[in-house]
Structures are given as C-alpha cells and as structure tokens.
Scaffold this active site. Sequence first.
Site, mmCIF file in Angstrom:
data_model
loop_
_atom_site.group_PDB
_atom_site.id
_atom_site.type_symbol
_atom_site.label_atom_id
_atom_site.label_comp_id
_atom_site.label_asym_id
_atom_site.label_seq_id
_atom_site.Cartn_x
_atom_site.Cartn_y
_atom_site.Cartn_z
ATOM 1 N N ASP A 64 0.718 -7.464 -16.063
ATOM 2 C CA ASP A 64 1.679 -6.556 -16.864
ATOM 3 C C ASP A 64 2.948 -6.466 -16.847
ATOM 4 O OD1 ASP A 64 1.617 -3.821 -18.475
ATOM 5 O OD2 ASP A 64 2.306 -3.006 -16.746
ATOM 6 N N HIS A 121 4.130 -4.670 -19.842
ATOM 7 C CA HIS A 121 4.814 -3.720 -19.044
ATOM 8 C C HIS A 121 4.474 -2.081 -19.499
ATOM 9 C CE1 HIS A 121 7.900 -3.030 -15.638
ATOM 10 N NE2 HIS A 121 7.023 -1.818 -15.849
ATOM 11 N N LEU A 164 0.991 -1.117 0.022
ATOM 12 C CA LEU A 164 0.146 0.127 0.111
ATOM 13 C C LEU A 164 1.006 1.403 0.064
ATOM 14 C CD1 LEU A 164 -3.194 0.280 0.097
ATOM 15 C CD2 LEU A 164 -2.803 0.927 2.473
ATOM 16 N N GLY A 165 1.794 1.249 -0.951
ATOM 17 C CA GLY A 165 2.536 2.538 -1.271
ATOM 18 C C GLY A 165 1.669 3.507 -2.025
ATOM 19 N N ARG A 166 2.349 4.327 -2.834
ATOM 20 C CA ARG A 166 1.640 5.305 -3.583
ATOM 21 C C ARG A 166 0.771 4.870 -4.628
ATOM 22 N NH1 ARG A 166 5.615 10.407 -3.516
ATOM 23 N NH2 ARG A 166 7.055 8.737 -3.176
ATOM 24 N N ILE A 167 1.253 3.790 -5.290
ATOM 25 C CA ILE A 167 0.349 2.829 -6.379
ATOM 26 C C ILE A 167 -0.796 2.368 -5.613
ATOM 27 C CG2 ILE A 167 0.465 1.265 -8.263
ATOM 28 C CD1 ILE A 167 3.333 1.970 -8.841
ATOM 29 N N GLU A 171 11.220 -10.192 -18.860
ATOM 30 C CA GLU A 171 10.765 -9.433 -19.805
ATOM 31 C C GLU A 171 11.744 -9.440 -21.141
ATOM 32 O OE1 GLU A 171 9.356 -6.126 -17.997
ATOM 33 O OE2 GLU A 171 7.675 -7.047 -16.568
ATOM 34 N N ARG A 218 6.481 -6.255 -10.200
ATOM 35 C CA ARG A 218 7.380 -6.989 -10.845
ATOM 36 C C ARG A 218 7.064 -8.154 -11.176
ATOM 37 N NH1 ARG A 218 8.780 -2.467 -12.539
ATOM 38 N NH2 ARG A 218 10.509 -1.418 -11.778
HETATM 39 C C1 8YV Z 1 8.575 2.017 -16.575
HETATM 40 C C2 8YV Z 1 8.428 1.029 -14.212
HETATM 41 O O1 8YV Z 1 7.923 1.589 -17.705
HETATM 42 O O2 8YV Z 1 8.987 2.901 -13.131
HETATM 43 C C3 8YV Z 1 9.175 1.660 -13.029
HETATM 44 O O3 8YV Z 1 9.811 1.329 -12.224
HETATM 45 O O4 8YV Z 1 8.611 -0.140 -14.084
HETATM 46 C C4 8YV Z 1 7.783 1.528 -15.190
HETATM 47 O O5 8YV Z 1 6.818 2.656 -14.815
HETATM 48 C C5 8YV Z 1 9.968 1.766 -16.740
HETATM 49 O O6 8YV Z 1 10.810 2.316 -15.604
HETATM 50 C C6 8YV Z 1 10.646 2.793 -17.778
HETATM 51 O O7 8YV Z 1 11.882 2.868 -17.554
#
Ligand code: 8YV
Length: 334
Positions: free
Chosen positions: A258, A281, A154-157, A263, A234
Amino acid sequence: MAIHLGVISPQRPFVIEELERRGFVIHRAEEGRNWQEWAQILAPWKEEIRGLLSGGMTGLPRGLIEALPRLEICAIFGVGLETTDLDAAKERGIVVTTAPVLFDDVADHALALALAACRRIVEADRFVRSGRWRRGRMGPGRSFWGKRYGIVGLGRIGSALARRLEGFGGTIGYVDPAPKPEVPYRRFEDALSLARESDVLFLCAAGTPGSGPILTRSELEALGPEGVFVNVARGWLVEEDALVELLAERKLGAAGLDVFADEPNVPERLLGLDNVVLAPHIASSTEECLRRMGECVIANIVEYFATGRAVTPVRPQPHGPSHRTEGEDPCPGW
Ligand code: 8YV
C-alpha cells in the site's frame, strides 16, 4: 477576534466548511510541495495564523514552525509523525494532535492485501475480464488460513491486525521495541528471526525520522519463495530495491503493498509483476474512517481554542520509535 488557520494538506470538505461555519478564517496552502512553499503561500498571514491543518505524511517541519511565529496548534489528519519536528514544536510550546481513529481500517486493508496476494484475487479478476477463463482454468493460489503470521510493529494497527488474524487458525509472532506481556503472541528479538519463522510478514511499524529501513534484503530473503510480504506502514521502512528484485526473481513469493518509498512513484518493475498487489496508499481511505479523522481534526481545533486543551495531543512514549496520541476513540461527532 477571528482565529486564523493555515491548511497545508488536503482535508475533507466538511472539515473546512465546519471550521468556517464556526468562524475560523481559513488560508489554503495545500498546493505547496514543501515547507518553503507553504511558508511562502501563508506569508501574508504569518502574524495571524494560530493553527495549522496538516496530514500524516506532511507533518510539521521545523522551517514552517519558524515561519509562523504565532502558531499554537497543528492538527494532523492521520497518525504519521515522521515529518513532524516534535522537538521544535515542544521548544515553541506548539500542541501537535493526530487522528488516532484509523487503526481498524488500516488493519482491514492489511488483511485484504494479504488475502488478495495469497489468493491471487487481482490476477483472478484480470483473468475473468480478459476472457482467458474460456481457454482453461487459472492456476492455484496459496492458502492464507493456518499460517505463521509475523507482525513487525505491534502498535495499535499491528494489534488490530493480530486480533483479526486470531480467527485464521495459525500462529502469530511479532517484533516491537516495547514488550507486550499482555498479548498471547510470541515475541521475537529481531525482524530477521521473525521473518525466518513467518509465512506472511506484515509491516505495521511507525516511521521514525531519520531511521533507515527496518526490513532489509536479509529479512525478505528469509521469508523466502513461499513467503508473502504486506506493507501498510511506510515504503522507506523496507529496502525497496531488494524487495522488487526478490519478487521479480521469485525469491520472495508475493507481496501486497500500500506504500512506497517515493509516492506516488512506484518502481516501474513492480508494475509488470503478477505476484504483487498494489494499492495507492489507501489503508485509511474509507468514507467512515476519513469522516472520523476529519471529525478529530475539527474536535482538536475547536476544543483547543475553546479550552486551551486539545482532544488527542501527541505525548512522548518511553519506548521508541513513536510518540503516541492519547485516547482510544477520542473524537466525538461534530
Ligand atoms: C493518511 C497515513 O492517508 O496517517 C498516516 O500517517 O499514512 C495515512 O493514513 C495520510 O496521513 C493522509 O494525510
């Protein structure tokens, strides 16, 4: 004297153009695949380079810090820090900045994946395009509203996602290393207890360097055949083999993914499953968000070299796993 910058991760073209317009000398090394290759490409300017433009997954490895003796700042286009050696940066006094302006877009995307997985939106699209509708109706999806939503991290995202979920009339639970007494959501002691009491489980945690998966087969099994799993964090934070197996065997209901462990390689078996929505992603990839992130990179570089202070430097947090960048909406338009 002109200031030299190395670029080790793709940037929006306006970022490079604006920095060049302001007199910075840019050395491109994005085609490198690891720190050894970035170091090799940038070697001719290693005595000149004072700043780096990197990305959330590219980070700033110790080897590259050692290869660039005059490096002072690394501006990350993103928020991920798992490949940034913050200890090595601190030892050398290098300022690391992130672009903490993507939380709402990532939260939107998590919600989109959850809705798509529950309501079978991607399958529905294929159903219409292939003409199958003419032969009968498509089977039902699952309701999304009114469910038990679980958020790992529950961070900012995670918080931006929770605010959105409040509108769906269900309950919200979370796990996070830091207690959040200010939020009205139920805190669980561990991910397994949360998974047992969730219908839709969202993974929004920051990746800690060296940590293994925080969601294993047990949590995914606990979510069960009616459960839905969404990952915008991740890929390696979840036991991917178990995830694929459980989805294939319908012991886990559906997923919206995502991110992946390796990847851009996605496990072959996932490609054939209709209970999974896959995305490459792209959670932060909207025109608006990428512009804000780019502006943040420019702001950090320009401010740092003008005043000695970056706009959104990374600061250690008392509760792991992450380090947090200062400022809520810190990057003015450039
Ligand atoms: C970006 C991400 O696509 O911020 C991150 O850590 O995983 C993504 O939002 C990526 O970092 C692009 O550099």
